[in-house]
Enzyme design. Structure first.
Site, PDB file in Angstrom:
ATOM      1  N   ARG A  13       0.822  -1.210   0.000  1.00 28.67           N
ATOM      2  CA  ARG A  13       0.000   0.000   0.000  1.00 28.67           C
ATOM      3  C   ARG A  13       0.866   1.274   0.000  1.00 28.67           C
ATOM      4  O   ARG A  13       0.345   2.381   0.159  1.00 28.67           O
ATOM      5  CB  ARG A  13      -0.929  -0.023   1.214  1.00 28.67           C
ATOM      6  CG  ARG A  13      -2.035   1.006   1.136  1.00 28.67           C
ATOM      7  CD  ARG A  13      -3.016   0.946   2.291  1.00 28.67           C
ATOM      8  NE  ARG A  13      -3.893   2.092   2.227  1.00 28.67           N
ATOM      9  CZ  ARG A  13      -4.949   2.193   1.438  1.00 28.67           C
ATOM     10  NH1 ARG A  13      -5.273   1.182   0.639  1.00 28.67           N
ATOM     11  NH2 ARG A  13      -5.685   3.292   1.410  1.00 28.67           N
ATOM     12  N   THR A  25      -5.635  13.460   3.741  1.00 26.55           N
ATOM     13  CA  THR A  25      -7.012  13.202   3.327  1.00 26.55           C
ATOM     14  C   THR A  25      -7.736  12.290   4.304  1.00 26.55           C
ATOM     15  O   THR A  25      -7.388  11.122   4.459  1.00 26.55           O
ATOM     16  CB  THR A  25      -7.038  12.553   1.925  1.00 26.55           C
ATOM     17  OG1 THR A  25      -6.325  13.381   1.013  1.00 26.55           O
ATOM     18  CG2 THR A  25      -8.464  12.373   1.442  1.00 26.55           C
ATOM     19  N   HIS A 188      -8.930   7.697   7.829  1.00 23.94           N
ATOM     20  CA  HIS A 188      -7.868   8.361   7.072  1.00 23.94           C
ATOM     21  C   HIS A 188      -7.641   7.570   5.786  1.00 23.94           C
ATOM     22  O   HIS A 188      -7.438   6.353   5.827  1.00 23.94           O
ATOM     23  CB  HIS A 188      -6.578   8.419   7.897  1.00 23.94           C
ATOM     24  CG  HIS A 188      -5.623   9.476   7.432  1.00 23.94           C
ATOM     25  ND1 HIS A 188      -5.077   9.479   6.170  1.00 23.94           N
ATOM     26  CD2 HIS A 188      -5.130  10.582   8.062  1.00 23.94           C
ATOM     27  CE1 HIS A 188      -4.275  10.526   6.033  1.00 23.94           C
ATOM     28  NE2 HIS A 188      -4.295  11.213   7.170  1.00 23.94           N
ATOM     29  N   HIS A 189      -7.670   8.283   4.665  1.00 23.44           N
ATOM     30  CA  HIS A 189      -7.567   7.614   3.367  1.00 23.44           C
ATOM     31  C   HIS A 189      -6.202   6.957   3.150  1.00 23.44           C
ATOM     32  O   HIS A 189      -6.048   6.082   2.285  1.00 23.44           O
ATOM     33  CB  HIS A 189      -7.835   8.630   2.246  1.00 23.44           C
ATOM     34  CG  HIS A 189      -8.452   8.044   1.027  1.00 23.44           C
ATOM     35  ND1 HIS A 189      -8.430   6.693   0.738  1.00 23.44           N
ATOM     36  CD2 HIS A 189      -9.119   8.628  -0.012  1.00 23.44           C
ATOM     37  CE1 HIS A 189      -9.055   6.473  -0.405  1.00 23.44           C
ATOM     38  NE2 HIS A 189      -9.472   7.627  -0.886  1.00 23.44           N
ATOM     39  N   ALA A 190      -5.212   7.343   3.952  1.00 23.18           N
ATOM     40  CA  ALA A 190      -3.891   6.722   3.825  1.00 23.18           C
ATOM     41  C   ALA A 190      -3.937   5.232   4.132  1.00 23.18           C
ATOM     42  O   ALA A 190      -3.133   4.450   3.611  1.00 23.18           O
ATOM     43  CB  ALA A 190      -2.892   7.412   4.748  1.00 23.18           C
TER      44      ALA A 190
END
Length: 209
Positions: A13, A25, A188-190
């Protein structure tokens, strides 16, 4: 609790994490969940709704590594073996709230008893964090039982370091002979994509049915 460090260089990822981590983000999705059967069950057994929801939330989180992925106090990226709930409790006299954590347990009965014991000890302390020390591996859960809503968003200005989910439940309401609950999940989009949010919502709905 064990924190397992992720090697970012070999993580599949890596590209997504770096992109959304640098963008800072986060996003929130609110779903209307059917809690008709859950309400009936806890009423028949004499339980309270809030701890039942907390237990179900933590059950989903502890089944899925993606929801336990974060950055520890030493600045390392990784995931905890399990998370403990850090939940809010309202003080009617002061109109303030306290954040209390209770150790999670696969058994709802054992968790419920621990929850009630912690409530007796700490709910009237009039402190923001009355039960100390607070372990690192906690997930924030709260409830706004005075209002139902269709969306909710909580912004944290922490330079993207907080990666764990944030759950803020709304007031349940009746519609078409069923009982529904506004359930916002902020991530959290991370570390979490739309797929993972869908996974959380579907698993949670299945648990409370």
């Amino acid at each position: 609790m064990t924190f397992n460090i992720i090697n970012l260089e070999t993580w599949d990822r890596k590209e997504y994490f770096n992109h959304y981590f640098n963008q800072q983000t986060t996003y929130s999705v609110t779903k209307e969940l059917d809690i008709t059967l859950l309400k009936s069950m806890i009423k028949n057994k004499g339980y309270e709704l809030y701890p039942a929801l907390i237990h179900a939330i933590v059950s989903v989180i502890n089944r899925n590594k993606v929801f336990r992925t974060g950055i520890n106090s030493e600045g390392n990226l990784g995931y905890w073996d399990k998370l403990e709930p850090l939940y809010t409790v309202f003080n009617k006299e002061t109109e303030n709230f306290s954040n209390i954590w209770t150790e999670s347990n696969a058994s709802f009965t054992l968790f419920y008893n621990s929850y009630k014991n912690d409530l007796i000890k700490y709910k009237d302390k009039n402190e923001m964090f009355p039960k100390k020390p607070i372990p690192e591996n906690t997930v924030p859960i709260s409830m706004i039982p005075w209002i139902d809503f269709s969306s909710f968003n909580l912004n944290i200005g922490n330079n993207s370091r907080f990666l764990l989910p944030i759950i803020t439940i709304g007031k349940f309401y009746s519609k078409d002979d069923k009982i529904y609950l506004p359930f916002p999940l902020q991530v959290h989009h991370a570390v979490c994509d739309g797929y993972h949010v869908s996974l959380f919502m579907n698993e949670f709905q299945n648990i409370i049915r």
